[in-house]
Scaffold this active site. Sequence first.
Site, PDB file in Angstrom:
ATOM      1  N   GLY A   1       0.909  -1.283  -0.189  1.00  0.00           N
ATOM      2  CA  GLY A   1      -0.100  -0.023   0.012  1.00  0.00           C
ATOM      3  C   GLY A   1       1.196   1.331  -0.069  1.00  0.00           C
ATOM      4  N   GLU A   2       0.434   2.636  -0.719  1.00  0.00           N
ATOM      5  CA  GLU A   2       0.893   3.617  -0.239  1.00  0.00           C
ATOM      6  C   GLU A   2      -0.208   4.809   0.026  1.00  0.00           C
ATOM      7  OE1 GLU A   2       2.840   4.416  -4.388  1.00  0.00           O
ATOM      8  OE2 GLU A   2       1.375   3.231  -4.642  1.00  0.00           O
TER       9      GLU A   2
ATOM     10  N   ASP B   1      -6.401   8.062  18.766  1.00  0.00           N
ATOM     11  CA  ASP B   1      -7.069   7.687  17.755  1.00  0.00           C
ATOM     12  C   ASP B   1      -7.916   6.268  17.586  1.00  0.00           C
ATOM     13  OD1 ASP B   1      -8.339   8.009  15.138  1.00  0.00           O
ATOM     14  OD2 ASP B   1      -6.292   7.939  14.258  1.00  0.00           O
TER      15      ASP B   1
END
Length: 701
Positions: free
Chosen positions: A11-12, A125
């Site tokens: 992923g990026e 978070d």
Amino acid sequence: MDLYLVLELVGEGSFGRVYKGRRRFTGQVVALKFMPKVGRSEKELRSLKREIEIMRGLQHPNIVQLFDSFETETEVVVVTEYAEGQLFQILEDDGKLPESQVQEIACQLVSALYYLHSHRILHRDMKPQNILLGKSGVVKLCDFGFARAMSVSTLVLTSIKGTPLYMSPELVEEKPYDHTADLWSLGCILYELHTGAPPFYTNSIFHLVQLIVRDQVKWPDTMSDSCTSFLKGLLTKDPQKRLSWPDLLHHPFVADGVPVLSDSTVFSPLTVTPSPDMLALKLQQVAAKTVPTSGQSRLLRKAREQTDSRARPAGSDDVKKKKDGASAAASPRAKPSSADVTSGPSVLNLKNQDCSRSKHRGQISRDYEQEFPSVEVGHDYCGDTARTVRSVSATKPRPSQDQACSSFEDVGGEEYWEKLVQQSDPNRPRESLDLSVVVPQIKSQIAAFRVQLTAGVVNETWQIQQPLKVLHNLLLTHDPDKSYQIGQELGLPHVLFELVHDAVENSTFIEQPGSVPTLGEMITVLIIYWEEHGDWTEEHRLEEFTKPFVTILGQTQLAPLAPLAGTVLSLFTQHVDVEIDLEILTSLLKKLLMDSYEPQVSLPPGFGLCDGVLSLLLHKLSEHESSSSSLDPDVFLDLWKRIGASLEKTTPDLCSAHGLYSFLSIALFVFTKDPYSCIPLFSDRESKCVFALGQLLRTAR
């Protein structure tokens, strides 16, 4: 990188790229997260390194483990354990989970949070996207980008961090909060796992905030009494009444299922009931950090600013008319009616209908894109696995994790105090500060620092140094009446004497890198206040107050503070006999007169480097006349030379007028006691005594 083999890109995003990798020679599968340095500010790089440092110290089976981190010329690389699955994807695919599985996940997340909170770390978070799945159903909490390690003196925070769907009421209302905000988020996650949707859900961020603050959670009939009771405790709007540690561990829904891993060496963990003194200090910090608002939180103001900005494209009247003509329900700026909030199509009646998670997820994502045009719904990653979250556009250097998670600094945070120091600087144009807000915050910081000193753990000296700088500036810029009022509210000067005493007696603090400038600021503020308001001295504790300053004069580590300590002791000599050895004073004066001496701490305006020591020397000679023979003639000669050289400067720095008075009084005392020994001072050209006297006479004119 020689230790790792990159296998494939997983992923990026705007933050960088994540690869699945393998450690060479061991076969261990890892996740490699490459984050470019280019485009990141120093503050962002510091935050990234702080996140790495937090993760480096964590060892828990339900927290993603950091194996390694290093830097190249262009990137920061983080190596973590690799997890195959993600909780968010299961929710996307299956909608919701059986209660038995929710209970298993609850126990693991409770264990992870207990571990974090016992180490005084807030995650800030918590959400399904930040929970990964390892082998055999083990959940892993990840993404510590917003995590905060709280010092002992910090009991509440104020910066807005997190994702609105999982934010607590106190957070969205811009009130100070603590670790119980994480517990609210945990309740939201477990509710979503059980029902298929968060407890508060609507198309608009504006509606969402009102739901979180005002509406009650709707409990489905399919939820057991034990689970309902547990989630009701976590989703209590009042943080003081919210289910928290240690009671949370003993609730029937998770009792006997939570492995407790904590560290008994951590001082004041967040998992124990606070003492009455700590609770009182916490309430004091809450009061000090509660900033009056205009009735709308920064979260909503940020959303409204972005919405308004998007609603006014240049030269587009048609667009404006279209916006104005939109219905109130569809407009993110419209004030919602009760019908909008309670019966709109996006609000879930969980007792009467099942929740189609993927449908609503896509809808709310589209709504977020409308209201926050600078934000996109894309793929973000946490160390090892791709997950669908909102992230800042690639043009932004640092990813913002979710809706409206704008980075507002803590009231009481380092940047907040740095800004106050600048605003109160006497050398800058005067900026109006609300003393009714700032002074209680200074008082709170002083009280919190004393707690830290008592506990023997001082981690960040700026927490007291910066507030003292603000106080320093306030005392210099306000008239005597106002500075006296400030002093009365803070308990000056007594609280400063006690602070200096506690700091000097604390060996752990003295060894801290910032101890000298911090102590210097304490003493400087004390001198400024004493000079302006000297009517407090009629009391029996004066001799006790002198002790830490005498200690400073005799400690090598605190030598840079000697001019300040000497100044304070010289003020005491007007009221009480100060016991200090003449040899110490002579040795100190010798050091101050050396050409190589560089002051490390600034003196208050109007004071010279040698003022305090010369005053103490005069006091010593006057009180003990027989000691005059002990005065080192070489030091006395050097003093004449340096005085003459200093007077040649436009702004003499060695002595002020008070210092020169002490010097001349000492000279007169010595001449009177032994005039014959002083003849060489005036007959020898190298002594510079005649030159110095000439300079003094010229200055007197």
